[in-house]
Design a protein around this motif. Structure first.
Motif, PDB file in Angstrom:
ATOM      1  N   GLY A  20      70.945  63.103  46.081  1.00 44.34           N
ATOM      2  CA  GLY A  20      69.880  63.441  45.151  1.00 44.34           C
ATOM      3  C   GLY A  20      69.307  62.234  44.437  1.00 44.34           C
ATOM      4  N   GLU A  21      68.258  62.498  43.676  1.00 41.75           N
ATOM      5  CA  GLU A  21      67.608  61.453  42.896  1.00 41.75           C
ATOM      6  C   GLU A  21      68.551  60.946  41.816  1.00 41.75           C
ATOM      7  OE1 GLU A  21      63.565  60.857  40.147  1.00 41.75           O
ATOM      8  OE2 GLU A  21      63.992  62.770  41.156  1.00 41.75           O
ATOM      9  N   GLY A  22      68.508  59.648  41.579  1.00 40.76           N
ATOM     10  CA  GLY A  22      69.335  59.052  40.547  1.00 40.76           C
ATOM     11  C   GLY A  22      70.666  58.539  41.042  1.00 40.76           C
ATOM     12  N   ALA A  23      70.984  58.807  42.295  1.00 34.99           N
ATOM     13  CA  ALA A  23      72.269  58.356  42.821  1.00 34.99           C
ATOM     14  C   ALA A  23      72.292  56.847  43.055  1.00 34.99           C
ATOM     15  CB  ALA A  23      72.580  59.089  44.124  1.00 34.99           C
ATOM     16  N   ASP A  24      71.134  56.275  43.430  1.00 37.45           N
ATOM     17  CA  ASP A  24      71.081  54.855  43.775  1.00 37.45           C
ATOM     18  C   ASP A  24      69.670  54.353  43.490  1.00 37.45           C
ATOM     19  OD1 ASP A  24      72.298  52.464  45.339  1.00 37.45           O
ATOM     20  OD2 ASP A  24      70.398  52.862  46.382  1.00 37.45           O
ATOM     21  N   ASP A  25      69.564  53.291  42.713  1.00 37.50           N
ATOM     22  CA  ASP A  25      68.244  52.782  42.316  1.00 37.50           C
ATOM     23  C   ASP A  25      67.426  52.343  43.522  1.00 37.50           C
ATOM     24  OD1 ASP A  25      68.874  53.269  39.703  1.00 37.50           O
ATOM     25  OD2 ASP A  25      69.448  51.190  39.240  1.00 37.50           O
ATOM     26  N   ARG A  26      68.050  51.622  44.454  1.00 41.89           N
ATOM     27  CA  ARG A  26      67.312  51.135  45.624  1.00 41.89           C
ATOM     28  C   ARG A  26      66.837  52.301  46.482  1.00 41.89           C
ATOM     29  NH1 ARG A  26      63.476  48.331  47.656  1.00 41.89           N
ATOM     30  NH2 ARG A  26      63.775  47.723  49.852  1.00 41.89           N
ATOM     31  N   LEU A  27      67.666  53.329  46.631  1.00 38.20           N
ATOM     32  CA  LEU A  27      67.256  54.498  47.406  1.00 38.20           C
ATOM     33  C   LEU A  27      66.085  55.205  46.725  1.00 38.20           C
ATOM     34  CD1 LEU A  27      67.665  56.447  49.755  1.00 38.20           C
ATOM     35  CD2 LEU A  27      69.420  57.621  48.400  1.00 38.20           C
ATOM     36  N   ASP A  28      66.136  55.322  45.413  1.00 36.95           N
ATOM     37  CA  ASP A  28      65.026  55.943  44.689  1.00 36.95           C
ATOM     38  C   ASP A  28      63.745  55.132  44.876  1.00 36.95           C
ATOM     39  OD1 ASP A  28      66.689  57.926  43.787  1.00 36.95           O
ATOM     40  OD2 ASP A  28      66.990  57.066  41.789  1.00 36.95           O
ATOM     41  N   GLU A  29      63.872  53.794  44.845  1.00 36.52           N
ATOM     42  CA  GLU A  29      62.705  52.920  45.014  1.00 36.52           C
ATOM     43  C   GLU A  29      62.105  53.093  46.400  1.00 36.52           C
ATOM     44  OE1 GLU A  29      61.658  48.197  44.281  1.00 36.52           O
ATOM     45  OE2 GLU A  29      63.646  48.743  45.036  1.00 36.52           O
ATOM     46  N   LEU A  30      62.951  53.104  47.420  1.00 38.22           N
ATOM     47  CA  LEU A  30      62.460  53.266  48.789  1.00 38.22           C
ATOM     48  C   LEU A  30      61.795  54.628  48.980  1.00 38.22           C
ATOM     49  CD1 LEU A  30      65.438  51.694  50.780  1.00 38.22           C
ATOM     50  CD2 LEU A  30      63.102  50.782  50.608  1.00 38.22           C
ATOM     51  N   ARG A  31      62.367  55.659  48.391  1.00 37.89           N
ATOM     52  CA  ARG A  31      61.768  56.995  48.513  1.00 37.89           C
ATOM     53  C   ARG A  31      60.400  57.044  47.838  1.00 37.89           C
ATOM     54  NH1 ARG A  31      67.205  60.636  47.204  1.00 37.89           N
ATOM     55  NH2 ARG A  31      67.889  60.890  49.375  1.00 37.89           N
ATOM     56  N   THR A  32      60.270  56.367  46.708  1.00 35.81           N
ATOM     57  CA  THR A  32      58.977  56.324  46.023  1.00 35.81           C
ATOM     58  C   THR A  32      57.947  55.600  46.886  1.00 35.81           C
ATOM     59  OG1 THR A  32      60.059  56.334  43.858  1.00 35.81           O
ATOM     60  CG2 THR A  32      57.791  55.546  43.943  1.00 35.81           C
ATOM     61  N   GLN A  33      58.355  54.475  47.485  1.00 33.22           N
ATOM     62  CA  GLN A  33      57.446  53.728  48.357  1.00 33.22           C
ATOM     63  C   GLN A  33      57.047  54.562  49.573  1.00 33.22           C
ATOM     64  OE1 GLN A  33      59.403  50.040  49.344  1.00 33.22           O
ATOM     65  NE2 GLN A  33      59.406  49.297  47.209  1.00 33.22           N
ATOM     66  N   LEU A  34      58.006  55.284  50.126  1.00 32.75           N
ATOM     67  CA  LEU A  34      57.715  56.103  51.304  1.00 32.75           C
ATOM     68  C   LEU A  34      56.720  57.210  50.964  1.00 32.75           C
ATOM     69  CD1 LEU A  34      58.201  56.984  54.208  1.00 32.75           C
ATOM     70  CD2 LEU A  34      60.256  58.203  53.434  1.00 32.75           C
ATOM     71  N   THR A  35      56.894  57.830  49.812  1.00 36.52           N
ATOM     72  CA  THR A  35      55.957  58.884  49.408  1.00 36.52           C
ATOM     73  C   THR A  35      54.546  58.327  49.281  1.00 36.52           C
ATOM     74  OG1 THR A  35      57.698  60.084  48.228  1.00 36.52           O
ATOM     75  CG2 THR A  35      55.426  60.563  47.599  1.00 36.52           C
ATOM     76  N   ALA A  36      54.426  57.158  48.657  1.00 39.78           N
ATOM     77  CA  ALA A  36      53.104  56.546  48.487  1.00 39.78           C
ATOM     78  C   ALA A  36      52.516  56.137  49.832  1.00 39.78           C
ATOM     79  CB  ALA A  36      53.220  55.333  47.564  1.00 39.78           C
ATOM     80  N   ALA A  37      53.349  55.593  50.731  1.00 36.63           N
ATOM     81  CA  ALA A  37      52.863  55.170  52.048  1.00 36.63           C
ATOM     82  C   ALA A  37      52.374  56.366  52.856  1.00 36.63           C
ATOM     83  CB  ALA A  37      53.972  54.435  52.793  1.00 36.63           C
ATOM     84  N   ARG A  38      53.080  57.464  52.779  1.00 41.45           N
ATOM     85  CA  ARG A  38      52.640  58.667  53.491  1.00 41.45           C
ATOM     86  C   ARG A  38      51.306  59.166  52.940  1.00 41.45           C
ATOM     87  NH1 ARG A  38      58.607  61.597  53.625  1.00 41.45           N
ATOM     88  NH2 ARG A  38      59.247  60.815  55.696  1.00 41.45           N
ATOM     89  N   ARG A  39      51.155  59.075  51.628  1.00 43.53           N
ATOM     90  CA  ARG A  39      49.892  59.508  51.029  1.00 43.53           C
ATOM     91  C   ARG A  39      48.734  58.643  51.536  1.00 43.53           C
ATOM     92  NH1 ARG A  39      47.516  57.319  46.874  1.00 43.53           N
ATOM     93  NH2 ARG A  39      49.426  56.257  46.215  1.00 43.53           N
ATOM     94  N   ASP A  54      68.773  54.664  56.380  1.00 46.41           N
ATOM     95  CA  ASP A  54      69.913  53.747  56.376  1.00 46.41           C
ATOM     96  C   ASP A  54      70.557  53.675  54.995  1.00 46.41           C
ATOM     97  OD1 ASP A  54      69.472  53.215  59.027  1.00 46.41           O
ATOM     98  OD2 ASP A  54      68.422  51.307  58.682  1.00 46.41           O
ATOM     99  N   ARG A  55      69.699  53.584  53.975  1.00 48.72           N
ATOM    100  CA  ARG A  55      70.242  53.479  52.620  1.00 48.72           C
ATOM    101  C   ARG A  55      70.956  54.766  52.213  1.00 48.72           C
ATOM    102  NH1 ARG A  55      72.204  49.585  49.467  1.00 48.72           N
ATOM    103  NH2 ARG A  55      72.310  50.315  47.303  1.00 48.72           N
ATOM    104  N   GLU A  56      70.382  55.908  52.597  1.00 49.21           N
ATOM    105  CA  GLU A  56      71.007  57.191  52.251  1.00 49.21           C
ATOM    106  C   GLU A  56      72.360  57.327  52.937  1.00 49.21           C
ATOM    107  OE1 GLU A  56      69.889  61.931  51.850  1.00 49.21           O
ATOM    108  OE2 GLU A  56      68.480  60.546  52.791  1.00 49.21           O
ATOM    109  N   THR A  57      72.452  56.841  54.175  1.00 49.56           N
ATOM    110  CA  THR A  57      73.729  56.889  54.886  1.00 49.56           C
ATOM    111  C   THR A  57      74.781  56.053  54.163  1.00 49.56           C
ATOM    112  OG1 THR A  57      72.642  57.231  57.016  1.00 49.56           O
ATOM    113  CG2 THR A  57      74.886  56.371  57.058  1.00 49.56           C
ATOM    114  N   THR A  58      74.368  54.864  53.714  1.00 51.14           N
ATOM    115  CA  THR A  58      75.300  53.985  53.003  1.00 51.14           C
ATOM    116  C   THR A  58      75.749  54.612  51.686  1.00 51.14           C
ATOM    117  OG1 THR A  58      74.268  52.018  53.974  1.00 51.14           O
ATOM    118  CG2 THR A  58      75.577  51.704  51.963  1.00 51.14           C
ATOM    119  N   VAL A  59      74.769  55.136  50.932  1.00 51.02           N
ATOM    120  CA  VAL A  59      75.096  55.749  49.640  1.00 51.02           C
ATOM    121  C   VAL A  59      75.970  56.986  49.837  1.00 51.02           C
ATOM    122  CG1 VAL A  59      74.131  56.903  47.612  1.00 51.02           C
ATOM    123  CG2 VAL A  59      73.026  54.848  48.530  1.00 51.02           C
ATOM    124  N   ALA A  60      75.631  57.797  50.846  1.00 52.05           N
ATOM    125  CA  ALA A  60      76.407  59.010  51.109  1.00 52.05           C
ATOM    126  C   ALA A  60      77.849  58.677  51.458  1.00 52.05           C
ATOM    127  CB  ALA A  60      75.762  59.808  52.238  1.00 52.05           C
TER     128      ALA A  60
END
Length: 590
Positions: free
Chosen positions: A201-220, A294-300
């Motif tokens: 979930g959100e808040g588990a890892d700062d870098r993962l949250d950052e990448l997810r934010t970038q991905l959302t913007a890139a998809r838009r 990749d980051r989610e796998t590492t965090v998980a």
């Protein structure tokens, strides 16, 4: 096991539970009396409660011999559930049933006693902290993280580890503290030590949250590639190289990715400006998706390691919070109503200073008993011991039905392993409790249904407790006396216990040697012309209805001369002298 094998689970209910929960989880919820899971699946709470009562305590429910006994049972559990500290504890209380053995009842009483002692020993601030911890637990969804956080908060309150808090003292607080953030980072269900992928979930890892934010913007941006093209063109760039640099700068600003990261995925060759924009955005989305995965796998993996190390402690925390909430909820119920542990005995039902839990205001405690017992009156006459049956007589509105209801409540609470509303109580083992209220219907159908309700419990193998109110209300008085005589004799012959309320004591044939008559007496009128009653039965004495008190009040409250004259004629029939004595402080017009 097929779901329809459970009482109350028909085809539609089974389909609902199988669809929402799956058979295995539905069976687990039923067997563990998990009302919340069934309600979340779509069952009405009342229906879920009835199903679970039957699934977990069918034999105990058979103790409830009549609809009136079942009503008292339901009212008692509803009253107890009002003091529950969590929704889950309230659900567990509502599915309690009479226990099959006195040993089981004694074990539950031990738990309630220990919890009540601890609850009474907490100061106001500590009690408030406990209530707050459980409120936050419910508000957070009563999940694993909520349970762990509640454990950590409650350990601080019950730091001595006594009573029901002992189960918290055995938990590894350090491991649980480490697991709190990990639990908050995991979305949905998971099995510690399992192989299924974790949803981070959100808040588990700062870098993962950052990448997810970038991905959302890139998809838009990718979905609006033509808009990106026009926006960059509007900047007035003149060469393809300048255009490409402007695109990279714009995308970096919009997504938060660095220009170097975007340049690394941009195509080396593009047919034109449009091709460069679309190819760059597609490549950026693909690259970010890969980085997120990749980051989610590492965090998980890190989370699973943390949760795996604390898996047993987490499961124990969930169980501990559930058990503690249940025990302390019953303790609150006991403390609020000043309940006392009954002595579980082989025979008899006797109380000293008993109160009816369903009455408000000032209540006169009652001492009463039937069967073998050792309860003494302590300043008032002691109830005789050894009688199998008592016939209770006396004034209208004298509390006779209330006494029956009180005895029923005491018997059922004790059977469920719960304390009772009395200063002292001895309660025997009853296989069936028959409580029959007065029903003012005078026809053969009501008589037949009543007999079908109250007689069969006296024909079985077990011992019955008979609490029957005004049998004469369902048939003519002469025949009612005969029926009541027969019921008293049958109760004695079957070695049952019974309390029978009647106004026909003087019409009864000689009672068996092990039966007695008790009476409740009205003593006059208050200054406000309300009936003043001594609700404590007098043993071995026929009570009087004392109609002169009622007539006296009607005379005093008459609205005019004609109405008063009419009531005066009634007074003459019941004894005008007695009425005049009662109205010594009221004006009597001749």
């Amino acid at each position: 096991m097929r779901l329809q094998e459970y009482w109350g689970v028909g085809p539609k209910t089974a389909d609902l539970l199988e669809t929402e929960l799956g058979v295995e989880r539905a069976v687990r919820a039923i067997e563990s009396a998990d009302v919340g899971t069934l309600v979340d699946a779509g069952l009405p709470r009342g229906r879920a409660t009835r199903i679970l009562r039957r699934a977990t305590g069918a034999a105990g429910l058979d103790t409830l011999g009549t609809g009136d006994a079942r009503d008292v049972y339901g009212d008692l559990l509803g009253l107890a559930a009002q003091d529950a500290l969590t929704d889950g504890a309230a659900d567990r209380i509502r599915v309690l049933t009479p226990l099959e053995t006195q040993e089981a009842a004694a074990e539950r009483l031990d738990r309630v006693d220990a919890a009540t002692e601890v609850w009474a020993g907490l100061d106001d601030a500590e009690r408030a902290a406990v209530i707050s911890a459980f409120e936050q637990y419910d508000e957070a969804g009563a999940g694993r993280r909520a349970a762990v956080e509640a454990v950590l908060d409650l350990r601080a309150v019950g730091s001595d580890g006594g009573g029901p808090f002992a189960r918290l003292a055995d938990l590894d607080a350090e491991a649980l503290a480490d697991a709190v953030d990990a639990l908050g980072a995991v979305e949905g269900e998971f099995a510690a030590g399992g192989d299924e992928p974790l949803s981070v979930g959100e808040g588990a890892d700062d870098r993962l949250d950052e990448l997810r934010t970038q991905l959302t913007a890139a998809r838009r941006l990718n979905d609006a590639a033509l808009d990106v093209l026009e926006t960059v063109r509007s900047q007035g760039v003149r060469s393809l190289e300048a255009f490409q640099s402007a695109v990279i700068s714009y995308v970096a600003e919009e997504t938060g990715a660095t220009a170097g990261e975007i340049r690394a995925v941009a195509p080396d060759e593009a047919r034109d400006e449009s091709d460069f924009v679309s190819a760059t955005l597609r490549a950026l989305v693909e690259d970010l998706e890969e980085q997120v995965a990749d980051r989610e796998t590492t965090v998980a993996a890190d989370l699973r390691e943390t949760l795996g190390a604390a898996g047993e402690e987490i499961a124990a925390a969930v169980d501990a919070v559930d058990a503690l909430a249940f025990d302390l909820s019953l303790a609150r119920f006991a403390a609020k109503h000043d309940l006392t542990r009954p002595e579980l005995v082989a025979d008899g039902l006797a109380v000293r200073g008993a109160r009816n839990l369903f009455l408000d205001g000032e209540i006169q405690p009652i001492t009463y008993g039937v069967g073998e017992h050792a309860v003494a009156g302590h300043g008032r006459p002691s109830p005789p011991s050894g009688d199998r049956v008592t016939v209770l007589t006396g004034a209208n509105s004298g509390g006779k039905t209330t006494l029956l209801e009180t005895l029923c409540a005491v018997a059922l609470l004790a059977a469920m392993g719960l304390p009772v509303p009395a200063e002292e109580a001895e309660v025997g083992r009853f296989d069936t409790v028959v409580f029959h209220r007065r029903h003012a219907s005078f026809n053969a159908g009501v008589l037949e249904s009543t007999l079908r309700s109250v007689v069969p419990p006296l024909t079985g193998e077990g011992r019955a407790l008979m609490l029957v109110d005004e049998f004469e209300a369902i048939t003519e008085p002469g025949r009612a006396a005969d029926l009541l005589n027969g019921l008293v004799d049958l109760t004695v012959d079957r070695d049952a216990l019974g309390v029978f309320v009647t106004h026909l004591a003087e019409d009864l044939s000689p009672l068996p040697d092990t039966a007695r008559i008790d009476g409740i007496f009205a003593e006059g009128l208050t200054d406000d012309l309300d009936l003043r009653v001594d609700y404590q039965p007098r043993f071995g004495t026929v009570g009087r209805s004392t109609p002169e008190f009622i007539v006296s009040r009607l005379v005093a409250n008459a609205r005019d001369r004609d109405e008063r004259a009419a009531f005066r004629s009634i007074a003459a029939a019941v004894g005008e002298e007695a009425v005049q004595r009662t109205l010594s402080d009221a004006e009597w017009e001749g």
